[in-house]
Design an enzyme around this catalytic site. Structure first.
Site, PDB file in Angstrom:
ATOM      1  CD  GLU A   1     -36.461   0.729  38.798  1.00 11.02           C
ATOM      2  OE1 GLU A   1     -36.575   0.881  40.031  1.00 11.02           O
ATOM      3  OE2 GLU A   1     -37.424   0.403  38.058  1.00 11.02           O
ATOM      4  CG  HIS A   2     -35.125  -2.934  42.605  1.00  8.65           C
ATOM      5  ND1 HIS A   2     -35.628  -3.221  43.849  1.00  8.65           N
ATOM      6  CD2 HIS A   2     -36.186  -2.635  41.823  1.00  8.65           C
ATOM      7  CE1 HIS A   2     -36.947  -3.107  43.824  1.00  8.65           C
ATOM      8  NE2 HIS A   2     -37.316  -2.763  42.600  1.00  8.65           N
TER       9      HIS A   2
ATOM     10  CG  HIS B   1     -38.195  -4.244  38.161  1.00 12.15           C
ATOM     11  ND1 HIS B   1     -38.263  -5.165  39.185  1.00 12.15           N
ATOM     12  CD2 HIS B   1     -38.685  -3.077  38.660  1.00 12.15           C
ATOM     13  CE1 HIS B   1     -38.790  -4.579  40.247  1.00 12.15           C
ATOM     14  NE2 HIS B   1     -39.060  -3.326  39.970  1.00 12.15           N
TER      15      HIS B   1
ATOM     16  CD  GLU C   1     -41.203  -3.632  42.792  1.00 14.22           C
ATOM     17  OE1 GLU C   1     -39.966  -3.818  42.883  1.00 14.22           O
ATOM     18  OE2 GLU C   1     -41.705  -2.781  42.049  1.00 14.22           O
TER      19      GLU C   1
END
Lengths: 455, 435
Positions: free
Chosen positions: A78-79, A75, A155
């Protein structure tokens, strides 16, 4: 009543036999595929309703590939994919897509990381060029990473820490799975996120972002041949590196029900029950009916307002303010069938749990009625048709089915798969899998917020 | 290189002005309900929406009344009880839904177009919207459900912030009515309150019916007539009074045990249908509406790493809807993030977008227009908006031309007319430690 069922069942068969196979519009339209020499599989589903297209690039890596101590790395990567390459530095990926009227984003799951753009179909080339560029040339600058990890922590605070139900779900997975990687949260544990560094992310990208571990999906107003050519032009020269699969982390046999009580600031009690269940991708072909049956079972429990949880627990017994059931039919690895519920005022989480267990016992002891089966089947058909309205959803289904090892063709077989499930089979899977030994329960007991000491 | 590229894109953008939206058919049903329809023959499905002036701004002295009334419809109607209604819909794969917003509400049906299945879904829909029973026992059940929903709102810092925001931006105006009610109002609502709400605010004269799907005009007319005949036949509800202006800056701080503070900043902004909405919408793309490229995103997320989500938007309603800017951040970073957000708002209101930003936002919106109407779900949402707010029928056809024509001066003028950074409301939930 009987008459109505017969009539419905007749309609159902008519729809199935006449309408579905013969109208292109009622069944998912065909998918055209081509695999490039480097192993990148390209899948195209044309839809000419509007001059737009969705591109999704799926990588076969997600939280389930991560090692303890490094959770959240897929993740976080991905950012970072939105933080630029030499050719398209800074935020110019999204900026370029936006300047041509497109929208872009990405999502990470347990089994995949996927990037998407939605734009006018005549603007696809730039999206493809940039996607191929960041696959190979990501900068991953130290200063950007430092800021981005702070964003990821925010997040996590937003999506998990401050949401009691998300915290409970995270605990359910972590408790049910002791070795199996689905016990790890997709976003990662907070302390793992904090210790990710540039080298780890570089290695992670190098290891997994390679053509043979990727699928490119395009759905929209496009010509498959042109897309294949465009894909060859932008991705064709990227050398492949074979991926070595992660060691399989088999879940040890569970030898009894597990219970977690969470005492956190919240206003209502909340209950989650998870049963370890097999999924289609892990079942031998001749046993795949079990996955359809488990999915159908979920629909009997929670396929709408007429289903059992809504009728019995919400309306008749009034124990639950809300109750739902879910099952990940398409997961790559074996997963959980999950029941969740919020009790009404005047009822406790314990009563709620008891009521849910009674529903499970009923499914084990008695065959479901023909009317319920027909209703579930009608909903499968209807949802197949409704799902065609969204290009994004269609691309998602193709990319996800391919990445999770099922193949896009499965979608064309779904109606038949569900249609074949019998009441006896439903009873059988309920008896086999929804057992005390496969169960994990998480309960939220709210604590008075004013009593929390300042950290 | 960049210049040439954007210039050619602009040319493309201008040519895109000629691109018309979908063909909208519009008429008035036998019972006086405006109807909007788009034929979409490709997928064998039909979407129907009934838009009502029955949002929770109509709650009056009983917050939550709109929600409860809508939630009661499918719990008993005509000869059908809740179980029968659910079965009638779901046996044919139809999906019924009721949604309540601040200044409108919606009852919707999605069904397959197979004649028998569609007829069963439609017959049930017409019964549900036309003959609700409002039984005492179902009211009690819905009341409990709403009480639980209210508690969930009270544990969620984002929802608390939203409620406080509307109460502060619209003091003493129906737009501040809390959607899920209050514990007092939920306890007080009676069966006759719900029935009266239904009779007053669900009238055919005040409703709008929209449809998108694989049927023809004649079928659409029949369906619209059945729906509008089923609704109460009284007059359209009286319009709500306009909210009075709030001219003083105010900061509301609400403690919460969350890890993040939820921050909302804003004030009254623009009404649907006002000409100013176009320059405000285009300008806000640069400020906080344009996803990853907006200034707020760039500064607060990318440069400072303070938040995962940060945005701003104008939310036009019948009267002045709010301008709202929001983010969530770790509690000890609130001041830093607030300073950054206010600095961006001040700078933008003073100077507007740069030339490059203006061109980017214009291209993005104009070239992105086809995405807005690419599927049935998006088209019916536009239809309902056009119908409910009585926007011109060519609203979609002229949209890109209107966006393309907006100048830098118009943006600055509109922002300075509508926003005053010295008069904004700031809501911070969770921004301080527990006492």
């Amino acid at each position: 009543m009987r008459h109505m069922i017969d009539r419905l069942s007749l309609r159902f068969l008519l729809l199935l036999a006449l309408v579905l196979p013969h109208t292109a519009s009622a069944e998912p339209p065909p998918v055209f595929t081509r695999t490039l020499d480097n192993g990148l599989k390209v899948l195209v589903q044309p839809d000419t309703r509007a001059p737009v297209a969705v591109q999704q690039l799926w990588y076969g890596v997600g939280a389930a590939h991560e090692s303890p101590g490094q959770t959240g790395i897929s993740h976080a990567l991905e950012h970072m994919m939105f933080r630029g390459t030499e050719r398209y530095p800074g935020e110019s990926f999204s900026h370029t897509i936006a300047s041509r009227g497109g929208r872009d984003n990405a999502f990470t799951g347990r089994d995949y990381t996927a990037y998407y753009q939605i734009l006018s179909s005549d603007q696809l080339a730039i999206a493809m060029e940039m996607e191929a560029d960041r696959m190979q040339n990501l900068l991953l600058a130290e200063a950007d990473l430092e800021k981005e990890l702070e964003v990821v922590k925010e997040e996590r605070r937003l999506r998990t820490e401050d949401r009691p139900e998300s915290l409970a779900f995270e605990q359910l997975q972590a408790t049910a799975f002791q070795n199996h990687p689905y016990g790890q949260p997709v976003i990662g544990w907070m302390s793992d996120i904090a210790q990710l560094d540039q080298q780890q992310l570089r290695d992670w990208q190098r290891r997994w972002y390679t053509p043979s571990n990727a699928r490119l999906v395009v759905v929209g107003d496009v010509d498959p041949e042109q897309i294949f050519e465009m894909a060859e032009e932008h991705f064709g020269a990227i050398p492949n590196r074979e991926t070595t699969p992660v060691p399989r982390r088999q879940e040890p046999v569970q030898r009894g029900a597990r219970n977690v009580s969470m005492h956190i600031p919240a206003q209502t009690e909340y209950l989650l029950i998870g049963y370890k269940t097999p999924v289609m991708a892990q079942l031998p072909k001749k046993q795949r009916w079990e996955a359809y049956a488990l999915s159908m079972l979920t629909s009997i429990l929670d396929g709408g307002n007429a289903s059992r949880l809504a009728k019995r627990l919400v309306r008749d017994r009034k124990i639950a303010a809300s109750a739902s059931a879910s099952y990940s039919l398409y997961s790559a690895l074996n997963s959980l069938l999950v029941l969740d519920a919020t009790p009404n005022p005047g009822h406790t989480a314990e009563e709620m749990e008891q009521a849910l267990l009674e529903e499970i016992a009923d499914l084990q002891a008695n065959p479901v009625s023909e009317a319920e089966l027909q209703r579930a089947r009608a909903q499968v058909i209807a949802h197949m048709v409704y799902a065609q309205d969204s290009l994004r959803h269609r691309a998602y289904m193709i990319g996800m089915l391919e990445t999770n090892g099922l193949g896009w063709e499965i979608e064309q077989q779904l109606v038949a798969g569900y249609q074949a499930v019998t009441a006896t089979q439903l009873q059988e899977v309920a008896q086999r899998y929804l057992t005390d030994h496969a169960r994990t329960t998480v309960t939220i007991h709210p604590i008075d917020v004013t009593a929390i000491p300042t950290p | 290189m960049t210049r040439i590229l954007t210039a050619s894109l602009l040319a493309l953008a201008i040519s895109a002005q000629a691109q018309a939206g979908p063909r909208i058919e519009h008429w008035t049903s036998d019972s006086g309900t405006p109807v909007y329809f788009i034929a979409a023959p490709q997928i064998p499905m039909l979407d129907i929406q009934i838009v009502l002036d029955a949002g929770n701004s109509r709650d009056s002295t009983l917050p939550g009344l709109s929600q409860i009334t809508h939630a009661l419809l499918n719990t008993g109607a005509g000869d059908l009880d809740a179980d029968a209604i659910a079965q009638q819909f779901e046996d044919v794969g139809a999906a019924y839904n009721a949604e309540v917003w601040l200044d409108r509400s919606m009852l919707s049906l999605r069904t397959l177009v197979d004649p028998e299945w569609r007829e069963q879904a439609l017959q049930t829909f017409v019964t549900v919207i036309g003959q609700p029973g409002f039984s005492e026992s179902e009211l009690e059940r819905r009341r409990k459900q709403m009480q639980v929903a209210l508690k969930k709102i009270e544990e969620d810092p984002g929802s608390i912030a939203k409620r406080a925001f509307y109460q502060t931006v619209y003091p003493d105006h129906p737009y501040s009515s809390p959607t899920a009610g209050t514990s007092d109002s939920l306890a007080a609502i009676t069966r006759s309150d719900a029935e009266a709400f239904y009779q007053t605010f669900f009238s055919a004269a005040g409703a709008v019916v929209t449809m998108v799907g694989a049927i023809d005009r004649a079928e659409a007319e029949k369906i619209a007539n059945r729906i509008s005949q089923a609704l109460p036949q009284g007059p359209a509800p009286e319009p709500l009074p306009a909210p009075s202006a709030v001219t003083e800056a105010k900061t509301v701080t609400i403690p919460h045990p969350s890890e993040q503070a939820h921050v909302l900043i804003g004030q009254q902004g623009v009404a649907r249908g006002e000409a100013s909405h176009f320059p405000l919408y285009l300008g806000n793309y640069t400020l906080g509406g344009g996803g990853f490229s907006s200034r707020l995103m760039q500064e607060i997320r990318n440069n400072q790493g303070l938040a995962y989500s940060v945005y701003s938007y104008f939310f036009p309603m019948r009267h002045l809807g709010p301008f709202r800017l929001g983010f969530q951040t770790r509690k000890d970073q609130v001041d830093q993030a607030l300073d950054a957000a206010y600095a961006e708002v001040r700078r933008f209101v003073a100077d507007g977008p740069t030339e490059e930003e203006l061109e980017h936002s214009r291209n993005s919106l104009v070239l992105g227009f086809p995405l807005r109407i690419a599927d049935n779900a998006s088209m019916i949402d536009y239809l309902s908006m056009i119908g409910y707010y009585r926007l011109p029928l060519d609203y979609l056809d002229t949209w890109t031309a209107r966006i393309s024509a907006i100048s830098h001066e118009q943006i600055v003028a509109a922002f300075q007319d509508r926003l005053d950074p010295g008069q904004m409301i700031t809501v911070i939930v969770g921004g301080q430690d527990q006492p």
